[in-house]
Structure formats: C-alpha cells, structure tokens
Design an enzyme around this catalytic site. Structure first.
Site, PDB file in Angstrom:
ATOM      1  N   SER A  23       0.835  -1.209   0.000  1.00 17.81           N
ATOM      2  CA  SER A  23       0.000   0.000   0.000  1.00 17.81           C
ATOM      3  C   SER A  23       0.863   1.249   0.000  1.00 17.81           C
ATOM      4  O   SER A  23       0.372   2.356   0.199  1.00 17.81           O
ATOM      5  CB  SER A  23      -0.914  -0.004   1.229  1.00 17.81           C
ATOM      6  OG  SER A  23      -0.140  -0.082   2.420  1.00 17.81           O
ATOM      7  N   ASN A 110      -1.432  -2.490  13.340  1.00 18.96           N
ATOM      8  CA  ASN A 110      -2.872  -2.214  13.375  1.00 18.96           C
ATOM      9  C   ASN A 110      -3.195  -0.919  14.129  1.00 18.96           C
ATOM     10  O   ASN A 110      -4.003  -0.117  13.672  1.00 18.96           O
ATOM     11  CB  ASN A 110      -3.615  -3.396  13.994  1.00 18.96           C
ATOM     12  CG  ASN A 110      -3.454  -4.653  13.159  1.00 18.96           C
ATOM     13  OD1 ASN A 110      -2.937  -4.581  12.036  1.00 18.96           O
ATOM     14  ND2 ASN A 110      -3.868  -5.788  13.682  1.00 18.96           N
ATOM     15  N   THR A 155     -38.787  28.311  -7.673  1.00 15.34           N
ATOM     16  CA  THR A 155     -39.078  26.982  -7.127  1.00 15.34           C
ATOM     17  C   THR A 155     -39.440  26.142  -8.354  1.00 15.34           C
ATOM     18  O   THR A 155     -40.023  26.674  -9.313  1.00 15.34           O
ATOM     19  CB  THR A 155     -40.266  26.985  -6.127  1.00 15.34           C
ATOM     20  OG1 THR A 155     -41.444  27.368  -6.816  1.00 15.34           O
ATOM     21  CG2 THR A 155     -40.031  27.914  -4.950  1.00 15.34           C
ATOM     22  N   HIS A 156     -39.092  24.884  -8.353  1.00 12.02           N
ATOM     23  CA  HIS A 156     -39.276  24.005  -9.530  1.00 12.02           C
ATOM     24  C   HIS A 156     -38.577  24.578 -10.768  1.00 12.02           C
ATOM     25  O   HIS A 156     -38.993  24.315 -11.894  1.00 12.02           O
ATOM     26  CB  HIS A 156     -40.760  23.795  -9.863  1.00 12.02           C
ATOM     27  CG  HIS A 156     -41.608  23.411  -8.693  1.00 12.02           C
ATOM     28  ND1 HIS A 156     -41.928  22.116  -8.387  1.00 12.02           N
ATOM     29  CD2 HIS A 156     -42.176  24.175  -7.726  1.00 12.02           C
ATOM     30  CE1 HIS A 156     -42.677  22.089  -7.292  1.00 12.02           C
ATOM     31  NE2 HIS A 156     -42.834  23.324  -6.868  1.00 12.02           N
ATOM     32  N   SER A 277     -14.194  26.133 -27.081  1.00  7.14           N
ATOM     33  CA  SER A 277     -14.451  24.860 -27.741  1.00  7.14           C
ATOM     34  C   SER A 277     -13.427  24.691 -28.855  1.00  7.14           C
ATOM     35  O   SER A 277     -12.940  25.668 -29.426  1.00  7.14           O
ATOM     36  CB  SER A 277     -15.865  24.882 -28.311  1.00  7.14           C
ATOM     37  OG  SER A 277     -15.955  24.038 -29.430  1.00  7.14           O
ATOM     38  N   LYS A 283     -17.920  29.721 -28.437  1.00  7.14           N
ATOM     39  CA  LYS A 283     -18.163  29.137 -27.116  1.00  7.14           C
ATOM     40  C   LYS A 283     -17.299  29.700 -26.001  1.00  7.14           C
ATOM     41  O   LYS A 283     -16.130  30.010 -26.188  1.00  7.14           O
ATOM     42  CB  LYS A 283     -17.949  27.615 -27.176  1.00  7.14           C
ATOM     43  CG  LYS A 283     -19.076  26.855 -27.825  1.00  7.14           C
ATOM     44  CD  LYS A 283     -20.382  27.069 -27.122  1.00  7.14           C
ATOM     45  CE  LYS A 283     -21.084  25.893 -26.569  1.00  7.14           C
ATOM     46  NZ  LYS A 283     -20.577  24.617 -26.454  1.00  7.14           N
ATOM     47  N   ASN A 285     -17.185  28.156 -22.238  1.00  4.35           N
ATOM     48  CA  ASN A 285     -17.812  27.117 -21.417  1.00  4.35           C
ATOM     49  C   ASN A 285     -17.465  27.228 -19.926  1.00  4.35           C
ATOM     50  O   ASN A 285     -16.334  27.535 -19.573  1.00  4.35           O
ATOM     51  CB  ASN A 285     -17.384  25.735 -21.920  1.00  4.35           C
ATOM     52  CG  ASN A 285     -17.901  25.460 -23.319  1.00  4.35           C
ATOM     53  OD1 ASN A 285     -18.968  25.948 -23.694  1.00  4.35           O
ATOM     54  ND2 ASN A 285     -17.144  24.720 -24.096  1.00  4.35           N
ATOM     55  N   GLU A 290     -18.645  22.831 -14.138  1.00  8.93           N
ATOM     56  CA  GLU A 290     -19.009  21.478 -14.591  1.00  8.93           C
ATOM     57  C   GLU A 290     -18.121  20.416 -13.953  1.00  8.93           C
ATOM     58  O   GLU A 290     -18.585  19.349 -13.554  1.00  8.93           O
ATOM     59  CB  GLU A 290     -18.905  21.386 -16.115  1.00  8.93           C
ATOM     60  CG  GLU A 290     -19.976  22.188 -16.828  1.00  8.93           C
ATOM     61  CD  GLU A 290     -19.711  22.237 -18.321  1.00  8.93           C
ATOM     62  OE1 GLU A 290     -20.301  21.434 -19.051  1.00  8.93           O
ATOM     63  OE2 GLU A 290     -18.895  23.071 -18.761  1.00  8.93           O
ATOM     64  N   TYR A 317      -9.004  -5.993  13.174  1.00 11.14           N
ATOM     65  CA  TYR A 317      -8.444  -5.548  11.898  1.00 11.14           C
ATOM     66  C   TYR A 317      -8.578  -6.621  10.819  1.00 11.14           C
ATOM     67  O   TYR A 317      -8.408  -7.805  11.077  1.00 11.14           O
ATOM     68  CB  TYR A 317      -6.962  -5.181  12.057  1.00 11.14           C
ATOM     69  CG  TYR A 317      -6.305  -4.772  10.748  1.00 11.14           C
ATOM     70  CD1 TYR A 317      -6.395  -3.463  10.302  1.00 11.14           C
ATOM     71  CD2 TYR A 317      -5.643  -5.700   9.941  1.00 11.14           C
ATOM     72  CE1 TYR A 317      -5.820  -3.075   9.095  1.00 11.14           C
ATOM     73  CE2 TYR A 317      -5.066  -5.327   8.737  1.00 11.14           C
ATOM     74  CZ  TYR A 317      -5.160  -4.011   8.316  1.00 11.14           C
ATOM     75  OH  TYR A 317      -4.607  -3.641   7.120  1.00 11.14           O
ATOM     76  N   LYS A 325      -7.626   4.104   2.769  1.00 11.95           N
ATOM     77  CA  LYS A 325      -6.878   5.334   2.546  1.00 11.95           C
ATOM     78  C   LYS A 325      -7.043   5.893   1.132  1.00 11.95           C
ATOM     79  O   LYS A 325      -7.143   7.101   0.960  1.00 11.95           O
ATOM     80  CB  LYS A 325      -5.407   5.126   2.894  1.00 11.95           C
ATOM     81  CG  LYS A 325      -5.211   5.123   4.415  1.00 11.95           C
ATOM     82  CD  LYS A 325      -3.858   4.642   4.853  1.00 11.95           C
ATOM     83  CE  LYS A 325      -3.682   3.154   4.719  1.00 11.95           C
ATOM     84  NZ  LYS A 325      -4.652   2.357   5.508  1.00 11.95           N
TER      85      LYS A 325
HETATM   86  N1  ARG Z   1      -0.766  -1.287   5.267  1.00 10.93           N
HETATM   87  C1  ARG Z   1      -1.695  -1.729   6.259  1.00 10.93           C
HETATM   88  C2  ARG Z   1      -2.999  -0.920   6.177  1.00 10.93           C
HETATM   89  O1  ARG Z   1      -2.978   0.091   5.588  1.00 10.93           O
HETATM   90  C3  ARG Z   1      -1.108  -1.601   7.616  1.00 10.93           C
HETATM   91  C4  ARG Z   1      -1.696  -2.523   8.635  1.00 10.93           C
HETATM   92  C5  ARG Z   1      -1.285  -3.916   8.348  1.00 10.93           C
HETATM   93  N2  ARG Z   1      -1.627  -4.793   9.393  1.00 10.93           N
HETATM   94  C6  ARG Z   1      -1.537  -6.143   9.231  1.00 10.93           C
HETATM   95  N3  ARG Z   1      -1.883  -6.853  10.250  1.00 10.93           N
HETATM   96  N4  ARG Z   1      -1.191  -6.662   8.111  1.00 10.93           N
HETATM   97  O2  ARG Z   1      -4.025  -1.321   6.669  1.00 10.93           O
END
Ligand code: ARG
Length: 458
Positions: A23, A110, A155-156, A277, A283, A285, A290, A317, A325
C-alpha cells in the site's frame, strides 16, 4: 527486501503478491505522521522503562534523521516496500542497527496505521475547514455588493418570487457554515488515540497510553483496544462531511452553469475561468463549475467505497481496511482542489444586475404580493389568490404585466384595487416588504450578513 514477518515462512513472497499487497504508493504520504507517532511511542517506551534510555535516544534521533532526509529528498521512499510503516522501521534499523528492532515493542501495525491515518486526517480537516471558510468569505463579499440587486427567485426552476442576489447566495454561505461545523464535530469524535491498542488486545507491557496521546495532541485514548484498531468511523464521517460540501458546491455549480448561459445571462464568467471549444468559435464554457459538479460523483463514490468496505467486517483488523486510505485521500484531495478554484471563479465573475432585474420583471413573480395586497384589505387569502390568478391569466392573454395593467382593468376583477396597487407590485417594494427574519429585505439581509461575519470571526 526480506519481510519483517519472514520468520514463519519457508518461501519468499512472490513479486506479484508483493505488489498486490503493498500500500506504499498510497500511504507514503503519511510518512511524517508515522515518524511522529513512532517518536512518541519510543519516548513513552523509554519513560516507562520498557526500553533503555540509550536505545530510546538512538531510536528518536534516528527517526528525526529519517524524517529530515525524506523531507530534503535525500531519502527516497522505496516503492516496493509493503507500506510506510515497514519502510520507516526498516530504514531506521538499517541506520541504527539493533536498537531499531526494539521500536515495535508493545505496538502493532494495526494501531500504528489507525494512529497515522487519524493524525493525517486531523490536519486535513483543519485545512478543509479553512478553505470552506475562505469560500464563505468570498460569498459574503459578493453578498455585501449585491444587497439591492433584484433577482428572480425560483421553485421548480419556475419563476417564483422576487429576491436579491445577496439573499440567494447567502443560502450557500449558510450551507457551508453547517459544513464547517460538521467538520469540527467529526474532529471531536476522531480526536482519541488508538495507539497502545496494539494488534487488538492491548499488551502485557506497562505502557502509558495517556502519555503518547498527550504528546500527539489527542484529547484522550480510545477506550477499547478492539475498537481502537477496527474503527473506521472517522474516515466515513469525514468522507460524508466532504460529500455534503461537494453536494453544496455541485448545486451552486449547476446554478452558475445556468446563469452563465445565454438563456439566463445573470453572470459572465471571467475569461481566465472559462474555456473555449475546439470547433465552435463562439463558445465560452463553464468548465470549472461542470468539473466541480462532476467531481462530486467521485466523493460520493469514495464514501460508498468506505461504507461498503466496512459493512461485513468481523472484528478486529482485516486487510480489507487497507483500502480505506485511497478512498479517504481521494475525497480529501478532491474537496481541497475544488474549494479554492470555486472561490476564485466566484470572485472573478461579473454579476449582470441589469439582466437579473429585467428577468425579474417578467414571469409575474409579484403575484403573491398582489394577492397579499387584497388580503391586507380583508379579502381572505384563498379568494385573493383566485382573483390574482384570474388577473395573471388575463395579463398573459393581452401581454401585460401586473405593473402595466390599468387600474380600471384591476377593478374589473375586484373593486378594492386602488392606485396603491402599483406600489405593492413594484419589484423593489416587493423585496423591501419582505422583512421577516431571514427574508431578502435590506434589513433582514444585513442581519444575515452579521451572522455570517460573526461565524467567520469565531
Ligand atoms: N498497510 C496496512 C494498512 O494500511 C497496515 C496494517 C497492516 N496490518 C496487518 N496486520 N497486516 O491497513
């Protein structure tokens, strides 16, 4: 790189699985929070005697050095690392040796990831609230300039009653004020430290959770260790508050798009805030509005991602939660991108007051005032409503307005009509007579402006 958890495995992780599992491309943005959290944790381990002072010092100094090297660009975050937590710990150990391996005593990734995400998010909330207040400020400035700019209220999407441009946009200031309070509300619940929850069941070490919480600026600690590692309400609450902000911006965008059209022409966007455009030379825009309207969709998507990700997770967890994230950050990034550009678009646009006034003249938006005129002469409102309806139908037939109809014509419908009817249906008077709290008369709008100003000064 050998995994820190390699002990019980006989084979190395396949490259594909490593990529799938990692990650780091998403969570590397939390490096400062991760290091700050680790410094607080190591300091607490030293203070409680769990670690020797000399090891604590080495860890803390080492962490500061890693932080400053990342910040200066001297240290590049390894994109093949599992996550930012593993990267920082491995880098520390590479630099200080054995002492680095002690940092993770009485801690788990965790509680670490929950801590980092909260620390990061708390700062972001302040930034979003600041940007929202800046937008309110822009709206306030426009409102002050247009306290007497007559506009048609709808309104509407049908012409309804006369208002002012100030009254209309102050509605958005009020929505955004609620948004700011929603942001601070979710901060209150978020502001408890999960650190020390460890994997899920706390620890046998005599750690001091209050100490790390205090050092990191939290109001207290999460009371239950399982909740500490498995709660993502704070992500969902923030994504929800952001979705509501974006919904407000999207409604405003929709109006900007309409007002900027030839059909309305209530405003003219600044050339620097509109686009052309590739084929149609005429145009101009309203792309910003938007795009803000379009990007609202992704923040809703982020909220639904988070809710769906959590809906069937058993405690505590689960790796599913790593997905939090990307959605959370996308929603934060999106609102932070939209708020300032929207504000700039508003402050640079030209309000075409004359066009607004002209448009208010047609559509019989003073019909309620005509009915009110009769009501004030003791005609029951329903009767007055019906008479006015008949007058409007008559006016449509003969292409007249309530302001241009002769008194004799009025009298054909009701003998109570006198010359003062013209005053009653005059657009400016129609607005000025709306003196109830929150209404568009100058006095009521000035009171509203005071309320917004007081909010911004808080
Ligand atoms: N990269 C993990 C996350 O974002 C960190 C926590 C990982 N925990 C584990 N027990 N593998 O959730």
């Amino acid at each position: 790189m050998e995994k820190m958890w390699a002990g019980r495995f006989k084979k190395e992780l396949s490259e594909k699985v490593n990529d799938f599992n990692s990650s780091i491309t998403v969570d590397s943005r939390m490096y400062a929070e991760d290091i700050k959290g680790s410094i607080a944790h190591a300091t607490m381990l030293g203070a409680t005697g769990i670690l020797k002072a000399s090891d604590t010092d080495k860890i803390v100094d080492g962490l500061f050095a890693v932080l400053s090297d990342i910040e200066s660009g001297a240290l590049e975050i390894d994109s093949t690392a599992e996550d930012i937590h593993m990267f920082v710990e491995a880098e520390l150990t590479k630099r200080i040796g054995e002492a680095g391996k002690m940092l993770h005593t009485a801690r788990s990734r965790n509680d670490q990831v929950a801590l980092d995400t909260k620390l990061y998010t708390l700062v972001q909330i302040d930034e979003i609230a600041f940007l929202t207040k800046e937008l309110i400020e822009t709206i306030l400035k426009l409102a002050k300039e247009h306290k007497s700019t007559i506009m048609c209220g709808y309104t509407h999407l049908q012409k309804a009653q006369p208002i002012t441009f100030a009254e209309h946009i102050l509605a958005y200031a009020n929505m955004l004020m609620r948004d700011v309070t929603r942001l601070s509300d979710c901060k209150v619940r978020m502001n408890l430290s999960p650190l020390g929850s460890c994997a899920l069941a706390g620890t046998t070490y005599c750690i001091d959770r209050q100490m790390t919480a205090k050092a990191l600026g939290f109001d207290g600690v999460v009371a239950n260790s399982i909740d500490g590692v498995s709660d993502r309400d704070y992500c969902i609450e923030l994504a929800s508050a952001i979705s509501i902000i974006m919904m407000h911006l999207s409604r405003f965008s929709e109006e900007i798009i309409l007002w900027n059209s030839w059909e309305f022409k209530y405003i003219e966007l600044d050339d620097a805030y509109a686009t052309g455009s590739s084929i149609m030379p005429q145009k101009k825009n309203p792309d910003i509005a938007e795009l803000v309207r379009g990007k609202t969709a992704r923040t809703y998507g982020d909220l639904i991602t988070l809710l769906t990700m959590m809906k069937a997770l058993p405690l505590a967890y689960n790796k599913d939660m790593q997905e939090d994230k990307e959605a959370l950050f996308d929603s934060i990034d999106t609102v932070k991108l939209c708020l300032p550009i929207f504000s700039d678009m508003l402050s640079t646009m030209t309000v075409l007051s004359e066009n607004m006034a002209k448009s208010a003249e047609c559509g019989f938006i003073n019909a309620t005032d005509c009915a009110d005129y009769l009501t004030k002469k003791s005609v029951p409102f329903r009767t007055a409503y019906k008479i006015t309806g008949n007058i409007v139908a008559y006016c449509i037939d003969i292409k007249k307005t309530l302001n241009s109809l002769d008194l004799e014509e009025y009298k054909q419908f009701e003998s109570l009509f006198e010359n003062d009817i013209y005053e009653a249906v005059d657009m400016k008077n129609c607005v000025e007579k709306r003196t109830s709290e929150g209404a568009p008369s100058l006095k009521s709008v000035e009171k509203q402006i005071e309320l917004v100003e007081a909010f911004l000064q808080k």
